[in-house]
Write a protein that holds these residues in place. Structure first.
Motif, PDB file in Angstrom:
ATOM      1  N   GLN B 142      51.021  79.708  31.610  1.00  0.00           N
ATOM      2  CA  GLN B 142      50.941  80.032  30.170  1.00  0.00           C
ATOM      3  C   GLN B 142      50.974  81.549  29.911  1.00  0.00           C
ATOM      4  OE1 GLN B 142      48.434  78.200  31.784  1.00  0.00           O
ATOM      5  NE2 GLN B 142      47.487  76.827  30.282  1.00  0.00           N
ATOM      6  N   LEU B 143      50.619  82.315  30.926  1.00  0.00           N
ATOM      7  CA  LEU B 143      50.542  83.762  30.714  1.00  0.00           C
ATOM      8  C   LEU B 143      51.942  84.368  30.681  1.00  0.00           C
ATOM      9  CD1 LEU B 143      47.625  84.624  33.158  1.00  0.00           C
ATOM     10  CD2 LEU B 143      47.498  84.364  30.707  1.00  0.00           C
ATOM     11  N   ASP B 144      52.183  85.242  29.670  1.00  0.00           N
ATOM     12  CA  ASP B 144      53.467  85.923  29.623  1.00  0.00           C
ATOM     13  C   ASP B 144      53.296  87.371  30.086  1.00  0.00           C
ATOM     14  OD1 ASP B 144      52.349  87.299  27.492  1.00  0.00           O
ATOM     15  OD2 ASP B 144      53.212  85.954  26.018  1.00  0.00           O
ATOM     16  N   PHE B 404      42.277  88.434  23.334  1.00  0.00           N
ATOM     17  CA  PHE B 404      42.213  86.991  23.564  1.00  0.00           C
ATOM     18  C   PHE B 404      41.261  86.228  22.644  1.00  0.00           C
ATOM     19  CE2 PHE B 404      43.408  88.801  27.740  1.00  0.00           C
ATOM     20  CZ  PHE B 404      44.632  88.188  27.866  1.00  0.00           C
ATOM     21  N   ALA B 405      40.586  86.915  21.729  1.00  0.00           N
ATOM     22  CA  ALA B 405      39.559  86.200  20.965  1.00  0.00           C
ATOM     23  C   ALA B 405      40.108  85.449  19.758  1.00  0.00           C
ATOM     24  CB  ALA B 405      38.458  87.155  20.519  1.00  0.00           C
ATOM     25  N   LEU B 406      41.373  85.663  19.403  1.00  0.00           N
ATOM     26  CA  LEU B 406      41.955  84.920  18.280  1.00  0.00           C
ATOM     27  C   LEU B 406      42.125  83.455  18.672  1.00  0.00           C
ATOM     28  CD1 LEU B 406      44.714  87.195  16.785  1.00  0.00           C
ATOM     29  CD2 LEU B 406      42.772  86.204  15.599  1.00  0.00           C
ATOM     30  N   PHE B 407      41.731  82.559  17.805  1.00  0.00           N
ATOM     31  CA  PHE B 407      41.826  81.113  18.057  1.00  0.00           C
ATOM     32  C   PHE B 407      41.238  80.753  19.415  1.00  0.00           C
ATOM     33  CE2 PHE B 407      45.827  82.674  16.184  1.00  0.00           C
ATOM     34  CZ  PHE B 407      45.535  82.366  14.876  1.00  0.00           C
ATOM     35  N   GLU B 408      40.229  81.497  19.781  1.00  0.00           N
ATOM     36  CA  GLU B 408      39.728  81.394  21.135  1.00  0.00           C
ATOM     37  C   GLU B 408      39.265  79.987  21.490  1.00  0.00           C
ATOM     38  OE1 GLU B 408      35.689  82.324  23.173  1.00  0.00           O
ATOM     39  OE2 GLU B 408      36.277  83.788  21.656  1.00  0.00           O
ATOM     40  N   THR B 409      38.496  79.377  20.583  1.00  0.00           N
ATOM     41  CA  THR B 409      37.896  78.096  20.928  1.00  0.00           C
ATOM     42  C   THR B 409      38.951  77.005  21.072  1.00  0.00           C
ATOM     43  OG1 THR B 409      37.466  77.919  18.566  1.00  0.00           O
ATOM     44  CG2 THR B 409      35.612  78.484  19.988  1.00  0.00           C
ATOM     45  N   LYS B 410      40.091  77.180  20.390  1.00  0.00           N
ATOM     46  CA  LYS B 410      41.110  76.135  20.473  1.00  0.00           C
ATOM     47  C   LYS B 410      41.980  76.321  21.708  1.00  0.00           C
ATOM     48  CE  LYS B 410      40.980  75.884  15.581  1.00  0.00           C
ATOM     49  NZ  LYS B 410      41.322  76.773  14.487  1.00  0.00           N
ATOM     50  N   ARG B 412      42.975  77.131  25.396  1.00  0.00           N
ATOM     51  CA  ARG B 412      42.413  77.096  26.745  1.00  0.00           C
ATOM     52  C   ARG B 412      42.601  78.411  27.490  1.00  0.00           C
ATOM     53  NH1 ARG B 412      41.110  74.077  31.203  1.00  0.00           N
ATOM     54  NH2 ARG B 412      42.594  74.866  32.709  1.00  0.00           N
ATOM     55  N   LYS B 413      43.795  78.947  27.353  1.00  0.00           N
ATOM     56  CA  LYS B 413      44.111  80.192  28.059  1.00  0.00           C
ATOM     57  C   LYS B 413      43.170  81.316  27.637  1.00  0.00           C
ATOM     58  CE  LYS B 413      47.216  83.105  26.600  1.00  0.00           C
ATOM     59  NZ  LYS B 413      48.483  83.640  26.105  1.00  0.00           N
ATOM     60  N   ASN B 414      42.974  81.423  26.319  1.00  0.00           N
ATOM     61  CA  ASN B 414      42.145  82.513  25.818  1.00  0.00           C
ATOM     62  C   ASN B 414      40.697  82.378  26.282  1.00  0.00           C
ATOM     63  OD1 ASN B 414      44.329  83.603  24.600  1.00  0.00           O
ATOM     64  ND2 ASN B 414      43.812  82.919  22.533  1.00  0.00           N
ATOM     65  N   ALA B 415      40.160  81.160  26.195  1.00  0.00           N
ATOM     66  CA  ALA B 415      38.796  80.933  26.667  1.00  0.00           C
ATOM     67  C   ALA B 415      38.686  81.310  28.136  1.00  0.00           C
ATOM     68  CB  ALA B 415      38.402  79.474  26.464  1.00  0.00           C
ATOM     69  N   SER B 420      36.607  84.806  32.244  1.00  0.00           N
ATOM     70  CA  SER B 420      36.868  85.566  33.471  1.00  0.00           C
ATOM     71  C   SER B 420      36.429  87.015  33.301  1.00  0.00           C
ATOM     72  CB  SER B 420      38.349  85.548  33.813  1.00  0.00           C
ATOM     73  OG  SER B 420      38.812  84.238  33.848  1.00  0.00           O
ATOM     74  N   THR B 421      36.742  87.586  32.137  1.00  0.00           N
ATOM     75  CA  THR B 421      36.325  88.970  31.905  1.00  0.00           C
ATOM     76  C   THR B 421      34.813  89.082  31.976  1.00  0.00           C
ATOM     77  OG1 THR B 421      38.180  89.132  30.394  1.00  0.00           O
ATOM     78  CG2 THR B 421      36.638  90.947  30.386  1.00  0.00           C
ATOM     79  N   ILE B 422      34.117  88.135  31.318  1.00  0.00           N
ATOM     80  CA  ILE B 422      32.645  88.173  31.353  1.00  0.00           C
ATOM     81  C   ILE B 422      32.150  88.075  32.789  1.00  0.00           C
ATOM     82  CG2 ILE B 422      30.564  86.904  30.705  1.00  0.00           C
ATOM     83  CD1 ILE B 422      31.925  86.186  28.092  1.00  0.00           C
TER      84      ILE B 422
END
Lengths: 536, 536
Positions: B142-144, B404-410, B412-415, B420-422
Motif C-alpha cells: 500500500q505504501l507509495d 498519517f493522521a488523516l482518516f487514521e482510524t479508518k 489500516r496503513k495509517n494506523a 510504528s512511529t510510537i
C-alpha cells in the motif's frame, strides 16, 4: 480576515493553507510591538498613557482595515471571552497580587474591602436602578430585569490602569494602595456578581432569593480566597522542601507559573471565582514562595509576570480599539443615532453618580475609624479616588460580550447594548484618561512629580538591581526596601499606631507560618546557595 | 475527555458548561508539576532523566485513564500539530539558539552543518531506500514513493535532549557543541525536507525535478537564515535606539519575546522554515540585543526562555506517553502483531544504520581538515555522537501525525505507520535513553563527572548570580565568562590556531556591526543605567 488564535494554522510549517490568518497574526504582533515602542516614546508627554496609545493605534488600524476591505470588517481577531478570561485576565490579576505592596495593602485592608466590595455593590445598585427607571421612561421596553442587573454589573467594573500609571507608589503610598487594591477587589466583585446574576432565576425576586444571593456571593468570596491561599502555600511548601540545598532556576520558575495557573483552573473546577483565587495566590506566593527560590528565579518571576500582565493589557486595549469600528453593529444602531447618544450619556452619568455615591460616604466612614489626622482621607484625595475609578475597560467589555453578543447581529437590543458599552469605554478611557495626569498634578502638586515622570519604569514593577546588589536585611517584602529608606514613609510607619490585627498576624506568621513555608529570614542556610547569601 | 486547548471553556468564568475539559486541564497541569518535581528528585539516579520520567508518568496516567474510562480513551488532550508547531516547538528552538555557546558553535560551524544537513540527507536517503526495499519484500504494497520518502524524513529527525542532559558543557565543549548544533540543524533540516516532499509531485522523478528539489531546499535554508538574522538585528537596533538613557525592563522583555515570535510568524508568512529563522534570530538576539537591555532584563529573558523551552519539552514527552496507549490504533494493528513488531524493528535497524552511515565517514572527513591532533574526533567521541542522535522524539511524532493522521482510524496503513512511529520513539527514548548515562561514563570517564551530577542546573542555562555580581569585562557571550576562567578551555583557546574566518568576522563585527546594533562593550555610557555599570 478574522481568525481564532487557538487554531491559527490548519497545516504544518511553511506550506500552510490558511495564509490570511498568518497575515493577520503578523500584523497583530507588529501592532503590539508598535504600541510598546510608541507608548515608550510618548511616556514623557503630559496627556498620553499606554492604554490610550493602544486604543488609538487600534482605532487607526481599524480604519485602515475598513478601507482596504471596503467596509467589510475592521478586525484582525474575533473577540473571544475565552481568550480574555483564560489567557489575558489571569496574568493581569495574578501580577496584581504578586506586585502589591503587602504591608500597605493589609494595613488598609478594611478600607479596600469597603471600597472594592461594598462600594461596587452600591454602584451596582445605583446603576441598575437608575438604568431601569430612566430607560423605562425612554420606551426601551425590551430590557428585562436580568438585563438591568447585568448593566449594573458591567458598568460597575472599573479599570484603574490609567490612574495607576500616573500615581506614584512612593509619594502617595496610601492613595496608590487604595486605588490599586480597590481595582483588584472590584474586578473580582463585579465578575462574581455578574456570574451570580447569570445563574439565578431573576424573574421573581423575594427576600429568600435575595438572601440566597448574598449567601452565594459570600460563599464564593470566602472559598475562592481560601483556595488561592492554599495553592500558594502548597507551592511554597513544595519548593521549600524539594529544593533544599539544590536549586534549579528553571524548575522553580516553571513550578511557580504552573501552580499559579493551576490555582485559577482549580477555582474553575470547583465553580469558584478564578480571579479572586489567583489574586490571593499571587499574594501568598510573593510572601512565601518567592523567598524560597534563587535570586535569578526572583528576578525572572518578578519581571516575567509583570511583562505578561503588561502585554495582556496592551493586547486588550489594542483589541478594543479595533473592535470599536465593527460596521455591522453601528449600522443597526444608526437608525436612531439620537437615542444611541442619549443611552450612552445616561450610562456615563450613572457611572459618575454611582461612584460618587459610595466614594465620599465610605471615605467619611473610613475616616471615623482612624485617630490620626494625616491618616484620614482629605477631600482632594477622595476626589482622586473617585476619578481613578471612572474609567471603564476590558472587564466591562468582556462582560458585555458575554451577556449580549449572542445573536448579536440579528438582535437590535444586543447591538445597542454592545455599541453603548463600547462608547462608554472609549469615552471614559480617552476623555477621562487624558484628563487624569493634569488633574492629579492639580490636586496633588509635588515637586518630585516631574522628575519621576522623566525617569523610567512606568508600570508597577521596579528595577531589581538594587535588591540584588545590596545584601541587606531590609528586603522585607518585594518592594518595601525601596520604601523604608524614604523619610516620608518611615515617618508614617513610626507615627501610626500599629494595627493590632496586623501585629498578631506578624507574630503568628513568624511563629508558625514562616518556619513551615519559608519567607524572609526563614530559609535555612545552605552554603553556596544564592538565596542565603543575602540573609547571612 | 479530549479537549482542544485553544478553546477550553465555552462559557465565562465559574459557570462553565464544559466542566470535563476543566477537569482534564487541571489534571494535565498537575501532571506537568509532578513531572518537574519527580524529575528533580530522580536527577541524581544513574539511569533516569527528565524525558524518560515524563514518558513514564504519561504512560501511567494513560493506563489509569484507560481503566477509569473502561478502555475508551487514554488521552487528556487531542494531539494537534498546531499546538506543537506553533506553541511548543518555537520556544524550544529559539532557546536553543539563544543559549548556544556561540564561539564554540561558529568555530565548529562547518562540522555542525556537515553533520546536521548533509548527515540528515544521507540518513534520509538510507532510511527511505532501505524501507522501500525491505517493506516491498514484506508485501506492504500500500505504501507509495511519497510514503517512503516521508518515512525517511520522519525517522531522520533526531532528539538529542536526553544526551544533552548528560553531556557536560564545560568538560567536553567540543562534543557538547557538536551534538547540540547537529540536533538543531537536524530539526530544521528534517522539517524543511518533510515540507519539500509534501509539496512536490513525486509520482515521476527525473533529474530536473531532483535539481528543483535541491534548489528549493537551498532557497529555504538561506532565506530563512537571513530572515532570522534580520529580525534579530532589527530588535537590537530598535531597543538600542529607543532606550537610550531610559530603560524599562518590562517593555524590553516584551519586545524581545514578541519579536522572536514574529520572526517565526514572518517565516510562515513568506513560506519559509520558521524553525531555522527562529534559531538564527535567537543567536543574533543573544549576540546583540541581549547586551542592549538592563541586567534585570538579561536575567529575565535568559531564564524565561529556558523555562518555556523546558516546560514545552516536558509537555511533549508527557503527551507522547499518554498518546502511546490509544486503544483504537492498537486494535487495528493487533490483527497482525508479528508484522507490527517486524516493521518497527526494521525501522529501528534502519535508524541505527542510517546514522552510522554518516557519523563515521563525515567524522573522518572533518578530521582531515584539522591539523591539531587533539581537535580531531577520536573513535570514542564518534561513538558518543552516533549514540546521541539515535533517540527519536517529538519532531518525529509530529511529522508522522501530519502525514498519517488523516482518516487514521479508518485506514489500516495509517494506523500502522503511527503505531510504528510510537513504538520506535518509545523504544529509542526509553531503552537507548536509559543506556546513555552509563555508556557516556564508560566512554568518557571523568573524575568531575560525579560531582557535577550531584549539583544543580541540569538543562542548558546556568545560574546568573556570578555574571551579576562580578562586574568584569569577561562576559563576552552569555556564558563564555563561565568558560574562560577554566584552565581546560583556556588552554584549548590558546593552542588552537585562530580560525581565519572567525578572525575576520570579529574584525567586521567590531568595526561595523557592534557600533550600530550594540553588543558587549558597545553600549553607550549612560549614567545610572545598569547596563553600563558592568562595563565601566
Amino acid at each position: 480576515m478574522a481568525i481564532d488564535p487557538g487554531s491559527i494554522f490548519s497545516k504544518l510549517g511553511a506550506f500552510t493553507s490558511d495564509h490570511e490568518s498568518v497575515v493577520s497574526m503578523n500584523l497583530f504582533v507588529a501592532l503590539l510591538c508598535a504600541c510598546i515602542v510608541i507608548g515608550h516614546l510618548l511616556e514623557e508627554t503630559r496627556w498620553m498613557n499606554e492604554s490610550i496609545t493602544a486604543l488609538a493605534i487600534g482605532l487607526c488600524t481599524g480604519v485602515v482595515i475598513l478601507l482596504t476591505t471596503r467596509g467589510k470588517s475592521s478586525r484582525l481577531l474575533v473577540f473571544s471571552e475565552d481568550l480574555f478570561f483564560i489567557y489575558l485576565l489571569p496574568p493581569i490579576i495574578f501580577n496584581a497580587g504578586f506586585q502589591v505592596k503587602k504591608k500597605q495593602f493589609f494595613r488598609n485592608f478594611m478600607t479596600i474591602i469597603l471600597f472594592g466590595a461594598v462600594g461596587t455593590l452600591i454602584s451596582f445598585g445605583i446603576i441598575s436602578l437608575g438604568a431601569k427607571y430612566v430607560f423605562e421612561g425612554l420606551n426601551l421596553r425590551q430590557l428585562d430585569i436580568g438585563d438591568y442587573l447585568a448593566i449594573g454589573a458591567i458598568f460597575s467594573a472599573t479599570d484603574s490602569v490609567c490612574t495607576l500609571q500616573v500615581l506614584n507608589q512612593d509619594e502617595t503610598p496610601l492613595l496608590y494602595s487604595l486605588v490599586f487594591g480597590e481595582g483588584v477587589v472590584n474586578d473580582a466583585t463585579s465578575v462574581v456578581l455578574f456570574n451570580a446574576i447569570q445563574s439565578f432565576d431573576l424573574s421573581h425576586i423575594d427576600s429568600s432569593i435575595a438572601l440566597k444571593f448574598v449567601g452565594n456571593f459570600l460563599y464564593l468570596f470566602i472559598l475562592s480566597t481560601l483556595l488561592g491561599v492554599l495553592t500558594g502555600l502548597l507551592s511554597a511548601y513544595i519548593i521549600r522542601k524539594l529544593y533544599f540545598g539544590r536549586h534549579s532556576t528553571d524548575r522553580e520558575v516553571a513550578l511557580m507559573i504552573l501552580m499559579a495557573y493551576m490555582s485559577y483552573m482549580l477555582a474553575e473546577l470547583f465553580y469558584l471565582s478564578g480571579i479572586l483565587t489567583v489574586f490571593f495566590c499571587g499574594i501568598v506566593m510573593s510572601h512565601y514562595t518567592w523567598h524560597n527560590v534563587t535570586e535569578s528565579s526572583r528576578v525572572t518571576t518578578k519581571h516575567a509576570f509583570a511583562t505578561l500582565s503588561f502585554v495582556a493589557e496592551v493586547f486588550i486595549f489594542l483589541y478594543v480599539g479595533m473592535d470599536a469600528l465593527d460596521i455591522e453593529r453601528w449600522s443597526i444602531v444608526s437608525n436612531s443615532p439620537k437615542k444611541s447618544v442619549q443611552f450612552s450619556s445616561i450610562l456615563l452619568g450613572l457611572v459618575l453618580i454611582g461612584r460618587a455615591a459610595f466614594v465620599f460616604p465610605l471615605s467619611i466612614l473610613s475616616n471615623l475609624t482612624k485617630k490620626n489626622t494625616h491618616e484620614k482621607l482629605k477631600f482632594k484625595q477622595q476626589l482622586v479616588i473617585w476619578w481613578a475609578g471612572l474609567m471603564r475597560g476590558a472587564v466591562s467589555m468582556a462582560l458585555a460580550y458575554n451577556k449580549f453578543a449572542l445573536f448579536e447581529t440579528k438582535d437590535r437590543k444586543n447591538a445597542f447594548m454592545i455599541t453603548s458599552t463600547i462608547t462608554v469605554v472609549l469615552f471614559s478611557t480617552v476623555v477621562f484618561g487624558l484628563m487624569t495626569k493634569p488633574l492629579i498634578r492639580l490636586l496633588l502638586p509635588s515637586p518630585k512629580h516631574l522628575v519621576r515622570m522623566a525617569s523610567s519604569e512606568p508600570t508597577s514593577p521596579k528595577s531589581f538591581i538594587v535588591p540584588l546588589l545590596d545584601n541587606g536585611q531590609g528586603t522585607e517584602s518585594n518592594q518595601s526596601n525601596q520604601n523604608v529608606p524614604r523619610p516620608s514613609s518611615l515617618r508614617m510607619l513610626l507615627t501610626t499606631p500599629t494595627n493590632t490585627v496586623h501585629y498578631y498576624w506578624r507574630k503568628f506568621d513568624d511563629a508558625f507560618m514562616r518556619p513551615v513555608f519559608g519567607g524572609r529570614g526563614f530559609v535555612p542556610f545552605v552554603p553556596g546557595s544564592p538565596t542565603d547569601r543575602s540573609n547571612h
